[in-house]
Design a protein around this motif. Structure first.
Motif, PDB file in Angstrom:
ATOM      1  N   VAL A 227       0.882  -1.166   0.000  1.00 52.97           N
ATOM      2  CA  VAL A 227       0.000   0.000   0.000  1.00 52.97           C
ATOM      3  C   VAL A 227       0.924   1.220   0.000  1.00 52.97           C
ATOM      4  O   VAL A 227       1.803   1.327   0.854  1.00 52.97           O
ATOM      5  N   TYR A 228       0.740   2.099  -0.972  1.00 53.55           N
ATOM      6  CA  TYR A 228       1.637   3.243  -1.122  1.00 53.55           C
ATOM      7  C   TYR A 228       0.982   4.507  -0.575  1.00 53.55           C
ATOM      8  O   TYR A 228      -0.198   4.743  -0.793  1.00 53.55           O
ATOM      9  N   ALA A 229       1.767   5.299   0.142  1.00 53.14           N
ATOM     10  CA  ALA A 229       1.251   6.561   0.670  1.00 53.14           C
ATOM     11  C   ALA A 229       2.366   7.580   0.692  1.00 53.14           C
ATOM     12  O   ALA A 229       3.536   7.243   0.913  1.00 53.14           O
ATOM     13  N   ALA A 230       1.993   8.824   0.470  1.00 49.99           N
ATOM     14  CA  ALA A 230       2.969   9.909   0.505  1.00 49.99           C
ATOM     15  C   ALA A 230       3.059  10.440   1.926  1.00 49.99           C
ATOM     16  O   ALA A 230       2.053  10.459   2.641  1.00 49.99           O
ATOM     17  N   VAL A 231       4.245  10.844   2.333  1.00 48.23           N
ATOM     18  CA  VAL A 231       4.440  11.427   3.664  1.00 48.23           C
ATOM     19  C   VAL A 231       3.458  12.587   3.845  1.00 48.23           C
ATOM     20  O   VAL A 231       3.290  13.410   2.947  1.00 48.23           O
ATOM     21  N   GLY A 232       2.780  12.592   4.985  1.00 48.83           N
ATOM     22  CA  GLY A 232       1.861  13.686   5.278  1.00 48.83           C
ATOM     23  C   GLY A 232       0.456  13.481   4.750  1.00 48.83           C
ATOM     24  O   GLY A 232      -0.457  14.206   5.135  1.00 48.83           O
ATOM     25  N   SER A 233       0.289  12.474   3.897  1.00 51.95           N
ATOM     26  CA  SER A 233      -1.050  12.237   3.355  1.00 51.95           C
ATOM     27  C   SER A 233      -1.780  11.232   4.240  1.00 51.95           C
ATOM     28  O   SER A 233      -1.207  10.661   5.152  1.00 51.95           O
ATOM     29  N   MET A 315      -0.096  -6.882   4.968  1.00 55.94           N
ATOM     30  CA  MET A 315       0.206  -5.920   3.902  1.00 55.94           C
ATOM     31  C   MET A 315       1.349  -5.017   4.327  1.00 55.94           C
ATOM     32  O   MET A 315       1.687  -4.956   5.509  1.00 55.94           O
ATOM     33  N   GLN A 316       1.927  -4.365   3.363  1.00 51.96           N
ATOM     34  CA  GLN A 316       3.109  -3.554   3.615  1.00 51.96           C
ATOM     35  C   GLN A 316       2.807  -2.116   3.249  1.00 51.96           C
ATOM     36  O   GLN A 316       2.300  -1.849   2.160  1.00 51.96           O
ATOM     37  N   LEU A 317       3.110  -1.232   4.189  1.00 45.27           N
ATOM     38  CA  LEU A 317       2.903   0.193   3.913  1.00 45.27           C
ATOM     39  C   LEU A 317       4.212   0.772   3.389  1.00 45.27           C
ATOM     40  O   LEU A 317       5.239   0.731   4.080  1.00 45.27           O
ATOM     41  N   VAL A 318       4.176   1.252   2.170  1.00 47.71           N
ATOM     42  CA  VAL A 318       5.357   1.852   1.542  1.00 47.71           C
ATOM     43  C   VAL A 318       5.153   3.360   1.528  1.00 47.71           C
ATOM     44  O   VAL A 318       4.078   3.838   1.161  1.00 47.71           O
ATOM     45  N   ILE A 319       6.173   4.079   1.989  1.00 46.07           N
ATOM     46  CA  ILE A 319       6.032   5.522   2.115  1.00 46.07           C
ATOM     47  C   ILE A 319       6.894   6.244   1.087  1.00 46.07           C
ATOM     48  O   ILE A 319       8.060   5.903   0.890  1.00 46.07           O
ATOM     49  N   ALA A 320       6.273   7.223   0.461  1.00 44.64           N
ATOM     50  CA  ALA A 320       6.960   8.016  -0.554  1.00 44.64           C
ATOM     51  C   ALA A 320       7.282   9.385   0.014  1.00 44.64           C
ATOM     52  O   ALA A 320       6.482   9.959   0.758  1.00 44.64           O
ATOM     53  N   LYS A 321       8.488   9.884  -0.286  1.00 40.70           N
ATOM     54  CA  LYS A 321       8.832  11.250   0.124  1.00 40.70           C
ATOM     55  C   LYS A 321       9.641  11.894  -0.990  1.00 40.70           C
ATOM     56  O   LYS A 321      10.130  11.212  -1.888  1.00 40.70           O
ATOM     57  N   ILE A 322       9.754  13.197  -0.900  1.00 37.04           N
ATOM     58  CA  ILE A 322      10.548  13.913  -1.899  1.00 37.04           C
ATOM     59  C   ILE A 322      11.749  14.521  -1.215  1.00 37.04           C
ATOM     60  O   ILE A 322      11.614  15.171  -0.171  1.00 37.04           O
ATOM     61  N   GLU A 323      12.923  14.263  -1.752  1.00 36.31           N
ATOM     62  CA  GLU A 323      14.141  14.865  -1.233  1.00 36.31           C
ATOM     63  C   GLU A 323      14.527  15.978  -2.185  1.00 36.31           C
ATOM     64  O   GLU A 323      14.591  15.770  -3.397  1.00 36.31           O
ATOM     65  N   SER A 324      14.783  17.154  -1.604  1.00 34.33           N
ATOM     66  CA  SER A 324      15.175  18.246  -2.482  1.00 34.33           C
ATOM     67  C   SER A 324      16.545  18.763  -2.062  1.00 34.33           C
ATOM     68  O   SER A 324      16.897  18.751  -0.890  1.00 34.33           O
ATOM     69  N   SER A 325      17.316  19.196  -3.036  1.00 31.32           N
ATOM     70  CA  SER A 325      18.622  19.768  -2.729  1.00 31.32           C
ATOM     71  C   SER A 325      18.902  20.849  -3.756  1.00 31.32           C
ATOM     72  O   SER A 325      18.356  20.842  -4.849  1.00 31.32           O
ATOM     73  N   VAL A 326      19.760  21.798  -3.358  1.00 28.19           N
ATOM     74  CA  VAL A 326      20.099  22.893  -4.259  1.00 28.19           C
ATOM     75  C   VAL A 326      21.461  22.580  -4.853  1.00 28.19           C
ATOM     76  O   VAL A 326      22.436  22.411  -4.128  1.00 28.19           O
ATOM     77  N   PRO A 327      21.549  22.448  -6.169  1.00 31.27           N
ATOM     78  CA  PRO A 327      22.849  22.156  -6.768  1.00 31.27           C
ATOM     79  C   PRO A 327      23.801  23.326  -6.508  1.00 31.27           C
ATOM     80  O   PRO A 327      23.398  24.484  -6.615  1.00 31.27           O
ATOM     81  N   SER A 328      25.053  23.034  -6.107  1.00 34.27           N
ATOM     82  CA  SER A 328      25.977  24.081  -5.668  1.00 34.27           C
ATOM     83  C   SER A 328      26.307  25.065  -6.788  1.00 34.27           C
ATOM     84  O   SER A 328      26.467  26.254  -6.544  1.00 34.27           O
ATOM     85  N   LYS A 329      26.380  24.576  -8.021  1.00 35.83           N
ATOM     86  CA  LYS A 329      26.836  25.447  -9.104  1.00 35.83           C
ATOM     87  C   LYS A 329      25.719  26.231  -9.769  1.00 35.83           C
ATOM     88  O   LYS A 329      25.958  27.228 -10.408  1.00 35.83           O
ATOM     89  N   ARG A 330      24.466  25.702  -9.620  1.00 38.92           N
ATOM     90  CA  ARG A 330      23.382  26.342 -10.371  1.00 38.92           C
ATOM     91  C   ARG A 330      22.440  27.050  -9.410  1.00 38.92           C
ATOM     92  O   ARG A 330      21.606  26.419  -8.769  1.00 38.92           O
ATOM     93  N   LYS A 331      22.619  28.342  -9.335  1.00 34.64           N
ATOM     94  CA  LYS A 331      21.753  29.119  -8.450  1.00 34.64           C
ATOM     95  C   LYS A 331      20.377  29.261  -9.106  1.00 34.64           C
ATOM     96  O   LYS A 331      20.269  29.331 -10.312  1.00 34.64           O
ATOM     97  N   GLY A 332      19.325  29.230  -8.269  1.00 39.70           N
ATOM     98  CA  GLY A 332      17.985  29.383  -8.820  1.00 39.70           C
ATOM     99  C   GLY A 332      17.397  28.076  -9.307  1.00 39.70           C
ATOM    100  O   GLY A 332      16.389  28.078  -9.991  1.00 39.70           O
TER     101      GLY A 332
END
Ligand SMILES: *[C@@H]1O[C@H](CO)[C@@H](O)[C@H](O)[C@H]1NC(C)=O
Ligand SMILES: *[C@@H]1O[C@H](CO)[C@@H](O)[C@H](O)[C@H]1NC(C)=O
Ligand SMILES: *[C@@H]1O[C@H](CO)[C@@H](O)[C@H](O)[C@H]1NC(C)=O
Ligand SMILES: *[C@@H]1O[C@H](CO)[C@@H](O)[C@H](O)[C@H]1NC(C)=O
Length: 479
Positions: A227-233, A315-332
């Motif tokens: 069973v898939y669920a997004a973090v916070g949902s 059943m198995q609960l699978v959790i989805a999350k999004i990891e975000s990072s800012v690339p060092s060389k590309r501002k914005g």
């Protein structure tokens, strides 16, 4: 039967010299059966259909008078038809609707024409498939039985499940006497469906089917369903029993990770609540988790007791999350990655851009494939959100949304940047000018020193004057 055959042999021997021949007809109980009888003579005087031990079925005399046997009427409706309107002339086949178990047996059709009597013998065999118990519970014994009456000795019987063959170890061979049955010690979900018994005898084939419905936990249909669920949902863990099957002592537990997934009473269930209790059937034991956190990942077990037997579903609960990072060389820019606690069943990731209009209605835009996405935070096209949609072989498994935080005051920032640059440029020019003046002054002083050396006092006066002048000049420049 042998007496009839003997009579037929005798009569036909006397008249045509033909031998005794019985036509085999198979019919599934409840279905119609056609018993063939054809006459080469188009204008027979008398046609008589009889059934062994049951008398006349239908009779048509020379005068055109017809007679139907009383036992072939069901609720005022004739079950037999002869001659059938669809049959061509000379065809006196007998149509029996909704054949019953006791319709099985030997039939005779005798056609008298021009002083000759021709008799056709037809053996009607009725096939039924029965399931016992009729609504078996998962994990219980069940038997599927194929009966044929009269039983064709020497016939071969094979089974099909949902149109495919049944593996030999599940089928028990015919006992050779009256029936053929399949016995399963433990009823599994894969045994549910359309069971067909195929009987082959003397080049003829008959078949009958029955639908085996397995009762138990029907949703999810198998253990270890993810069973898939997004973090916070919010998420619903399904556990639905067959309609009408109300389990006693239903329960949910979280299983201990690691060794053998033993139920662990020490692991408290997260804040579960029954999903939408108003609309819930008593056989729906699904549970809902309001806000999924990373700690909720793991295995869950739903259980309930039916007729003294405990049924469980893991059943198995699978959790989805999004990891975000800012690339060092590309501002914005920001790099976002779709992460699942278990991605074994995921074959494809795609990012769908979602934009919202003033009313908050969302509309889907461009689609990018891949687990990772690089988003420009200054491009207006990215305003809104990007949804990571992950799918497996069976289709979409779930999704998780990343709301894009645009870089605010974009145009204003650009103009201030420009004015900063201008100020720096002006400052730099001033500094250069100042340095130039200093160098020029030093040169002037040097020249002066050379000239006034013989007159030290004069030099001091000149110097002072020069310094004063310089001071004035410097102040002027600064202003
Ligand atoms: C069951 O399967 C048989 C053979 O595949 C088919 O003829 C029959 O129509 C099926 N019965 C049902 C109820 O689908
Ligand atoms: C068998 O029964 C189940 C449940 O009643 C039904 O969903 C399914 O369509 C049936 N299958 C056939 C082949 O009739
Ligand atoms: C927003 O809703 C109003 C009223 O419901 C409607 O008239 C308008 O067209 C909607 N705007 C958009 C962009 O959908
Ligand atoms: C994400 O999942 C929800 C719930 O299943 C669905 O309503 C929504 O349309 C999905 N979004 C996308 C972009 O597929």
């Amino acid at each position: 039967m042998s007496l009839v055959c003997f009579t037929v042999v005798f009569v036909t021997f006397l008249m045509t010299g033909a031998h005794c021949d019985v036509t085999e007809v198979f019919a599934e109980a409840g279905a119609p059966a056609v018993l063939p009888c054809k006459s080469t003579n188009n204008t027979p005087s008398t046609i008589i259909w009889t059934k062994a031990n049951k008398g006349t079925v239908w009779r048509k005399l020379k005068s055109g008078l017809q007679y139907w046997g009383s036992s072939w009427t069901q609720k005022g409706i004739q079950r037999v038809q002869c001659p059938h309107p669809q049959f061509v002339r000379g065809d006196y086949s007998l149509l029996i609707n909704n054949v019953q178990w006791d319709d099985g047996g030997l039939y005779s059709c005798s056609v008298e024409a021009g002083g000759w009597v021709a008799e056709n013998l037809v053996m009607l065999r009725i096939i039924t498939v029965s399931i016992s118990p009729s609504e078996p519970i998962l994990g219980r014994d069940v038997s599927v039985t194929c009966d044929v009456t009269p039983w064709p000795y020497g016939a071969s019987v094979r089974w099909m499940l949902n149109g495919g063959p049944v593996s030999s170890e599940t089928a028990v061979a015919s006992d050779g006497v009256s029936s053929n049955s399949i016995v399963r010690k433990k009823l599994a979900a894969r045994l549910s469906g359309n069971w067909t018994c195929v009987v082959s005898y003397k080049g003829k084939e008959g078949r009958a089917s029955a639908n085996l419905t397995v009762r138990g936990i029907i949703q999810p249909p198998t253990d270890n369903t993810k069973v898939y669920a997004a973090v916070g949902s919010s998420v619903t863990l399904p556990c639905i029993f067959s309609p009408g099957l109300i389990p006693s002592s239903p329960a949910w537990e979280k299983l201990q990770p690691g060794s053998l997934f033993k139920p662990s009473p020490s692991l408290p269930l997260p804040s579960f609540s029954p999903s939408s209790p108003s609309s819930q059937n008593p056989w729906d034991k699904s549970t809902a988790l309001k806000e999924v956190g990373l700690k909720d990942v793991g295995k869950y077990r739903c259980s309930g007791t039916i007729q003294g037997q405990k049924l469980t579903r893991d059943m198995q609960l699978v959790i989805a999350k999004i990891e975000s990072s800012v690339p060092s060389k590309r501002k914005g820019y920001v790099t976002v990655t779709c992460q699942l606690s278990d991605d074994k069943d995921v074959t494809n990731y795609e990012w769908v851009h979602v934009s919202y209009d003033v009313n908050g209605t969302q509309s889907f835009g461009s689609i990018q494939t891949g687990k990772t996405l690089i988003i420009s935070l200054v491009s207006e096209e990215n305003r809104g959100a990007w949804v990571c949609r992950f799918s497996g072989k069976e289709g979409i498994l779930g999704n998780i949304t990343y709301h894009v935080q645009m870089m605010s005051g974009l145009s204003g920032q650009e103009s201030t940047g420009f004015s900063h640059n201008t100020a720096a440029l002006v400052g730099l020019s001033l500094l250069l000018l100042f340095l130039l003046l200093v160098v020029a002054q030093m040169y002037k002083n040097h020249q002066r020193r050379k000239r006034v050396f013989p007159y030290p006092a004069l030099e001091t006066i000149v110097h002072t004057i020069a310094n004063e002048r310089e001071e004035r000049e410097r102040n002027q420049v600064k202003q």
